[in-house]
Motif scaffolding. Structure first.
Motif, PDB file in Angstrom:
ATOM      1  N   ASP A  57     127.466  50.732 -21.219  1.00  0.00           N
ATOM      2  CA  ASP A  57     128.441  51.814 -21.408  1.00  0.00           C
ATOM      3  C   ASP A  57     129.137  51.691 -22.759  1.00  0.00           C
ATOM      4  O   ASP A  57     129.365  52.686 -23.456  1.00  0.00           O
ATOM      5  CB  ASP A  57     129.462  51.820 -20.271  1.00  0.00           C
ATOM      6  CG  ASP A  57     128.895  52.322 -18.950  1.00  0.00           C
ATOM      7  OD1 ASP A  57     127.797  52.933 -19.000  1.00  0.00           O
ATOM      8  OD2 ASP A  57     129.538  52.120 -17.925  1.00  0.00           O
ATOM      9  N   GLU A  58     129.485  50.448 -23.153  1.00  0.00           N
ATOM     10  CA  GLU A  58     130.151  50.238 -24.441  1.00  0.00           C
ATOM     11  C   GLU A  58     129.213  50.626 -25.591  1.00  0.00           C
ATOM     12  O   GLU A  58     129.619  51.250 -26.563  1.00  0.00           O
ATOM     13  CB  GLU A  58     130.576  48.769 -24.581  1.00  0.00           C
ATOM     14  CG  GLU A  58     131.817  48.440 -23.816  1.00  0.00           C
ATOM     15  CD  GLU A  58     132.228  46.985 -24.042  1.00  0.00           C
ATOM     16  OE1 GLU A  58     131.854  46.384 -25.074  1.00  0.00           O
ATOM     17  OE2 GLU A  58     132.941  46.483 -23.182  1.00  0.00           O
ATOM     18  N   ILE A  59     127.963  50.192 -25.467  1.00  0.00           N
ATOM     19  CA  ILE A  59     126.984  50.533 -26.499  1.00  0.00           C
ATOM     20  C   ILE A  59     126.822  52.047 -26.560  1.00  0.00           C
ATOM     21  O   ILE A  59     126.784  52.643 -27.648  1.00  0.00           O
ATOM     22  CB  ILE A  59     125.640  49.836 -26.210  1.00  0.00           C
ATOM     23  CG1 ILE A  59     125.796  48.328 -26.392  1.00  0.00           C
ATOM     24  CG2 ILE A  59     124.545  50.382 -27.118  1.00  0.00           C
ATOM     25  CD1 ILE A  59     124.586  47.538 -25.960  1.00  0.00           C
ATOM     26  N   GLN A  60     126.749  52.645 -25.393  1.00  0.00           N
ATOM     27  CA  GLN A  60     126.615  54.104 -25.329  1.00  0.00           C
ATOM     28  C   GLN A  60     127.833  54.778 -25.936  1.00  0.00           C
ATOM     29  O   GLN A  60     127.706  55.735 -26.699  1.00  0.00           O
ATOM     30  CB  GLN A  60     126.432  54.548 -23.868  1.00  0.00           C
ATOM     31  CG  GLN A  60     126.220  56.032 -23.693  1.00  0.00           C
ATOM     32  CD  GLN A  60     124.896  56.491 -24.252  1.00  0.00           C
ATOM     33  OE1 GLN A  60     123.886  55.786 -24.151  1.00  0.00           O
ATOM     34  NE2 GLN A  60     124.889  57.654 -24.874  1.00  0.00           N
TER      35      GLN A  60
ATOM     36  N   ARG B 249     129.765  57.048 -33.024  1.00  0.00           N
ATOM     37  CA  ARG B 249     129.129  57.116 -34.335  1.00  0.00           C
ATOM     38  C   ARG B 249     128.457  58.485 -34.534  1.00  0.00           C
ATOM     39  O   ARG B 249     128.528  59.062 -35.617  1.00  0.00           O
ATOM     40  CB  ARG B 249     128.081  56.023 -34.487  1.00  0.00           C
ATOM     41  CG  ARG B 249     128.675  54.689 -34.759  1.00  0.00           C
ATOM     42  CD  ARG B 249     127.556  53.710 -35.019  1.00  0.00           C
ATOM     43  NE  ARG B 249     128.103  52.408 -35.298  1.00  0.00           N
ATOM     44  CZ  ARG B 249     127.429  51.294 -35.186  1.00  0.00           C
ATOM     45  NH1 ARG B 249     126.163  51.314 -34.787  1.00  0.00           N
ATOM     46  NH2 ARG B 249     127.986  50.142 -35.475  1.00  0.00           N
ATOM     47  N   ILE B 250     127.799  58.979 -33.500  1.00  0.00           N
ATOM     48  CA  ILE B 250     127.152  60.288 -33.584  1.00  0.00           C
ATOM     49  C   ILE B 250     128.201  61.364 -33.842  1.00  0.00           C
ATOM     50  O   ILE B 250     128.030  62.227 -34.713  1.00  0.00           O
ATOM     51  CB  ILE B 250     126.336  60.587 -32.303  1.00  0.00           C
ATOM     52  CG1 ILE B 250     125.114  59.670 -32.260  1.00  0.00           C
ATOM     53  CG2 ILE B 250     125.927  62.061 -32.254  1.00  0.00           C
ATOM     54  CD1 ILE B 250     124.364  59.717 -30.928  1.00  0.00           C
ATOM     55  N   ASP B 251     129.320  61.292 -33.082  1.00  0.00           N
ATOM     56  CA  ASP B 251     130.390  62.281 -33.263  1.00  0.00           C
ATOM     57  C   ASP B 251     130.993  62.184 -34.660  1.00  0.00           C
ATOM     58  O   ASP B 251     131.264  63.208 -35.313  1.00  0.00           O
ATOM     59  CB  ASP B 251     131.473  62.100 -32.198  1.00  0.00           C
ATOM     60  CG  ASP B 251     131.014  62.502 -30.802  1.00  0.00           C
ATOM     61  OD1 ASP B 251     129.988  63.225 -30.708  1.00  0.00           O
ATOM     62  OD2 ASP B 251     131.668  62.104 -29.821  1.00  0.00           O
ATOM     63  N   GLN B 252     131.205  60.964 -35.161  1.00  0.00           N
ATOM     64  CA  GLN B 252     131.757  60.785 -36.502  1.00  0.00           C
ATOM     65  C   GLN B 252     130.778  61.324 -37.567  1.00  0.00           C
ATOM     66  O   GLN B 252     131.175  61.986 -38.524  1.00  0.00           O
ATOM     67  CB  GLN B 252     132.061  59.309 -36.767  1.00  0.00           C
ATOM     68  CG  GLN B 252     133.250  58.793 -36.003  1.00  0.00           C
ATOM     69  CD  GLN B 252     133.417  57.273 -36.170  1.00  0.00           C
ATOM     70  OE1 GLN B 252     132.586  56.599 -36.784  1.00  0.00           O
ATOM     71  NE2 GLN B 252     134.501  56.745 -35.608  1.00  0.00           N
TER      72      GLN B 252
END
Length: 124
Positions: A10-13, A19-22
């Motif tokens: 979950d943390e990795i996700q 990162r994707i959102d940023q």
């Protein structure tokens, strides 16, 4: 304490999602800035084109007005020259009539001589 495998996943996700959102946000900001810069450049170019067209239109209109004024002046001069020519022709005609009235025999002799000369010239 060790994290459960689900929590670690979950943390990795969550980190990946963050990162994707940023990254997506950075792309959106860069795109917005590029579009804004392009819009400004296009608007400046459009303003220059519009100003150039307005200037050219004003100059063309001014030239057309000058041409119209000049044509009016030339038309007036032409009318004046025509009226002057008519007046001169009328004056000459009146002088010829007066001469014929005063000297009818000489007038007939001159007319006969001019007719004879004209006939000789046209015969050749």
């Amino acid at each position: 304490m060790s994290k459960s495998p689900q929590t670690a996943t979950d943390e990795i996700q969550n980190k990946a999602d963050s990162r994707i959102d940023q990254g997506a946000e950075r792309i959106k900001q860069a795109t917005s800035e590029a579009v804004a810069t392009t819009k400004e450049a296009v608007e400046r170019a459009a303003d220059r084109v519009e100003a150039g067209v307005h200037h050219a239109t004003d100059r063309a209109a001014a030239a057309a007005h000058r041409a119209t004024d000049k044509a009016g002046e030339l038309g007036e001069r032409g009318r004046e020259a025509y009226e002057e020519a008519i007046d001169t022709a009328d004056a000459w005609l009146e002088q010829a009539r007066d001469y014929v009235r005063r000297k009818p025999v000489q007038s007939v002799a001159i007319a006969l001589g001019a007719g004879w000369l004209l006939g000789r010239l046209l015969r050749r």
